[in-house]
Design an enzyme around this catalytic site. Sequence first.
Site, PDB file in Angstrom:
ATOM      1  CE1 TYR A  61     -61.138   2.184   6.061  1.00  0.00           C
ATOM      2  CE2 TYR A  61     -62.414   1.882   7.510  1.00  0.00           C
ATOM      3  CZ  TYR A  61     -62.490   2.831   6.868  1.00  0.00           C
ATOM      4  OH  TYR A  61     -62.815   3.354   6.976  1.00  0.00           O
ATOM      5  CE  LYS A 110     -69.427   7.604  -7.244  1.00  0.00           C
ATOM      6  NZ  LYS A 110     -70.646   8.917  -6.901  1.00  0.00           N
ATOM      7  CG  ASP A 123     -72.289  10.605  -4.157  1.00  0.00           C
ATOM      8  OD1 ASP A 123     -72.323   9.479  -4.186  1.00  0.00           O
ATOM      9  OD2 ASP A 123     -71.801  11.305  -5.040  1.00  0.00           O
ATOM     10  CG  ASP A 150     -64.402   4.488   9.806  1.00  0.00           C
ATOM     11  OD1 ASP A 150     -64.814   5.316  10.373  1.00  0.00           O
ATOM     12  OD2 ASP A 150     -63.777   4.358   9.334  1.00  0.00           O
ATOM     13  CG  ASP A 156     -67.405   9.513  12.267  1.00  0.00           C
ATOM     14  OD1 ASP A 156     -67.903   8.427  12.689  1.00  0.00           O
ATOM     15  OD2 ASP A 156     -66.280   9.810  12.570  1.00  0.00           O
TER      16      ASP A 156
END
Length: 368
Positions: A146, A196, A228, A252, A256
């Site tokens: 970001y 990851k 994942d 992020d 959610d």
Amino acid sequence: MNEYRLCVMPGDGIGPEIMKEGIKALKVVEARNDVRFHLMEAAFGAAAWFETGSCCPDETWAMCDRADAIIKGTVGLSLEESRKIPVDEQPERSALLPMRRRYDTFANFRPVYLPRAFNHFSPLKPEVVGDGIDIMIIRELVGGIYFGEKETGINDEGLRYAREVLDYDERLIKRTVDVAFETATKRRRKLHNINKSNVLKSSILWTDIVMETARDFPDVEVHHMLVDAAATALCLNPGQFDVMVMENMFGDILSDQAGGILGSLGLMPSACLGPEKAYYEPSHGSAPDIAGKNVANPYSMIGSFAMMLDMSFGMREEADNLWKAMESVFAAGYSTGDLSRPGGGIRIVGTEEFGDRVADALDRTGDS
């Protein structure tokens, strides 16, 4: 009497509606305690751009600089409306990310909480939710893709391209990891490092720093899980998690998803802490499709006020009272429409009535 300056930014969409309910609860806190909050309302977001030509005008920055804490509503509009604003001037790029950078709010706390008594709100099976859900997601907030270098253009083959760099150094990682370990020591002493590392070099560095830091916290049980796999585990066995720490984009997305397993993003408040200043906000978007209809769930906004009372102003007991007041409204058989459907035996109330009931419940609790 303790006096604090609070910069209030209602934002876009449902932001002003749910902010009103948070302030309603704050006024009860003032009446019950020897404290005064001086509210400075500031323009912030897409609505500010249409009014002033900036998503965060200079006057807003000045108020934020003076404030002891910042509380903000949701920002952003529908896709169609947002496209009326130049890409680089849209609120996320021109206001929200710059605010994080300006105040170095590197540690994002996102509580994922659903007591056993309210398991019926979750879309997961009762046997999966078990004794309820109680997770703290710690998200690094000022690094990663970001904030990395960005570039768009036409390449040598005449094709449009975009390049965005995922950039971390050990200082950015270490301070967030430290916060996560310290948080774990105050909870169930269990930490999941979400990464990851089978693909990303940044995750290898992240995991190395977690393992190095773990030596200073021998009483914290550490687990390493690919992002994942963590997404799957949140749905299949959320009870295994206590504190989850992760880089910016992973946080992020997974936070959610975590709102989804609770039953609504309307149950997701957050705190964004920096070395000298913090801001507080709901984790969800501005929901322009329901703005102005008195149906939005203000829990996430009121919960953000509760986190502010605790984390910025040291009012832990009154923060706990506010959480209990919200739970008592659910326990009495009320909820907003995002959590329940007509005919389910629960009385569905609007934004204002939910806020009124929370304020009344808080007012009835014992003196803090």
